[in-house]
Design an enzyme around this catalytic site. Structure first.
Site, PDB file in Angstrom:
ATOM      1  CB  CYS A 134      -0.914  -0.016   1.224  1.00  0.00           C
ATOM      2  SG  CYS A 134      -1.802   1.530   1.449  1.00  0.00           S
ATOM      3  CB  CYS A 137      -0.469   2.465   4.284  1.00  0.00           C
ATOM      4  SG  CYS A 137      -1.913   1.865   3.451  1.00  0.00           S
ATOM      5  CG  ASP A 138       3.436   0.620   4.280  1.00  0.00           C
ATOM      6  OD1 ASP A 138       2.869   1.083   5.286  1.00  0.00           O
ATOM      7  OD2 ASP A 138       3.408  -0.580   3.977  1.00  0.00           O
TER       8      ASP A 138
END
Ligand code: NDP
Length: 316
Positions: A134, A137-138
C-alpha cells in the site's frame, strides 16, 4: 429485536458495503456493517479523479464521507473479521474473530478483494521490512529513498505517481511491454522526472539483510538487479471466498456469481462490488452495486415473491 439480531448484516465497508448501508438504513432496516477496515481498497488509493462529483479526492476522504453518511441514518459498525457464515432456518449466523455471534434475516457480502502476492523468494521474509502492498500507507516511510513499484495496472501507476513525490527515485517494473492502466495516469508517470519505466521485467527475487536492499528481475532471459530500499507490490487482487463457498456459486476466479440484481443462490444472501463476478472493479460501480443489493434485500425482507434466480447451470 434482540441486540445481536439484525434485519441486514453487510460484510465489508468499501464503496459497495457502505452504499448498501446508506440504502438499507434509509429503508429503516436495522443494519450492522462488519468489516476489518474502513473503505477497503478504495481507501488505499491516493488520488481518485474519476468518481463523479469529485474532481480530485483521496480514497480515504471519499470513504470517510460514505461512512459518515451511513452512520447518519443509523448503520451500526463493528470493525472485525467475519470468520463464518451459516444459514439456520430463515436466519443467517455470522461469527467474528472477536468471538461474537450475530444473526440476521438478510446478508450482503461486499468484502472486496485481497492484494495478490508475487510469490518470489524474499517477498514473505521482507514483508514489512521493505516489501509493501500500500503506497498510500507506507510511502511516507521512503522519503528521499529509492523504491520499486511492480505492476502494470492502475494501482501500480497510481502508486508510482504518488511515490515519485516522496522517494528520490522510483523504478516501475511491468512484466509486459504495455500498461493496462489508464492512459492519463501513464502520462503522469511518464512526466515524473524521477520515475524510470522498465518493461518486460519479471521479478525474480527480493534481497536484503535486515531490510530490503536489492530487487532481482529477469529481462530477455538475463538476470538484472537494482538497488532499492522499498518494493511496492501492486499486481492486482484475489477473491478469498472459500468461507462462503457452500452458500454461493463461484466463477473460475473464485468471485461470487450474482444476478443483475445482486442475488446469489441462497435466498436472503446478496453480494455486491469487487468480490462479485462483475466486469469492472471501480469504486463508482461498486457503489451502484451496493445500492442494488440493498434494495433487493429490502424487497426480500418485504416478502416479495418475484425474485428470479438466474440459471447458473454450466452452459452446454
Ligand atoms: P489489474 O488487475 O488491473 O493489474 C494487475 C497488474 O499486475 C497487471 O499489469 C498484471 O500484469 C500485473 N501482475 C499480475 N501478477 C503479476 C506478477 N506475478 N508479477 C508481475 N506483475 C504481475 O490490478 P490493479 O490493482 O492495477 O487494478 C485493479 C482495478 O482497480 C482496476 O480495475 C483498476 O482500474 C482499478 N483502480 C483504479 C484506480 C484509479 O482509477 N485511480 C487506482 C487503482 C486501481 P499482466 O497484465 O501481465 O497480467
Amino acid at each position: 429485536m434482540s441486540e445481536n439480531i439484525y434485519e441486514v448484516i453487510i460484510v465489508g465497508a468499501g464503496p459497495a458495503g457502505l452504499t448498501a448501508a446508506i440504502y438499507t438504513t434509509r429503508r429503516a432496516l436495522k443494519t450492522l456493517v462488519i468489516s476489518k477496515d474502513l473503505g477497503g481498497q478504495a481507501a488505499l488509493t491516493n488520488n481518485i479523479e474519476n468518481y463523479p462529483g469529485f474532481n480530485k479526492v483521496t480514497g480515504q476522504d471519499l470513504m470517510q464521507k460514505f461512512y459518515e453518511q451511513a452512520t447518519l441514518t443509523g448503520a451500526e459498525f463493528d470493525f472485525t473479521e467475519v470468520e463464518s457464515l451459516e444459514k439456520e432456518g430463515d436466519l443467517f449466523i455470522l461469527k467474528t474473530a472477536k468471538n461474537q455471534s450475530f444473526q440476521s434475516k438478510a446478508v450482503i457480502l461486499a468484502f472486496g478483494l485481497t492484494p495478490r502476492n508475487l510469490n518470489v523468494p524474499g517477498e514473505k521474509e521482507f514483508g514489512g521490512k521493505g516489501v509493501a502492498y500500500c503506497a498510500t500507507c507506507d510511502g511516507p516511510l521512503y522519503k528521499g529513498k529509492t523504491v520499486a513499484v511492480i505492476g502494470g495496472g492502475n494501482s501500480a501507476l497510481d502508486a508510482a505517481e504518488f511515490l515519485s513525490k516522496i522517494a528520490s527515485k522510483v523504478y516501475l517494473l511491468n512484466r509486459k511491454d504495455i500498461f493496462r492502466g489508464e492512459e492519463i495516469l501513464l502520462q503522469k508517470v511518464k512526466d515524473s522526472a524521477n520515475v524510470e519505466l522498465i518493461y518486460n521485467a519479471e521479478t525474480k527475487e527480493v534481497v536484503g539483510d535486515i531490510k530490503v536492499n536489492k530487487l532481482v528481475y529477469t529481462q530477455a532471459n538475463t538476470d538484472k538487479e537494482i538497488a532499492v530500499e522499498g518494493i511496492f507490490v501492486e499486481i492486482g487482487h484475489l477473491a478469498k471466498t472459500g468461507w462462503v463457498a457452500n452458500l454461493v456459486e463461484l466463477n473460475e476466479r473464485k468471485e461470487i456469481k450474482i444476478s443483475v440484481d445482486c442475488v446469489t443462490r441462497t435466498p436472503g444472501l446478496f453480494a455486491a462490488g469487487d468480490i462479485t463476478d462483475i466486469s469492472y472493479k471501480q469504486a463508482v460501480i461498486s457503489a451502484g452495486e451496493g445500492s442494488k443489493a440493498a434494495l433487493q434485500a429490502y424487497k426480500f425482507l418485504q416478502g416479495s415473491e418475484n425474485i428470479v434466480l438466474p440459471d447458473w447451470s454450466p452452459k452446454k
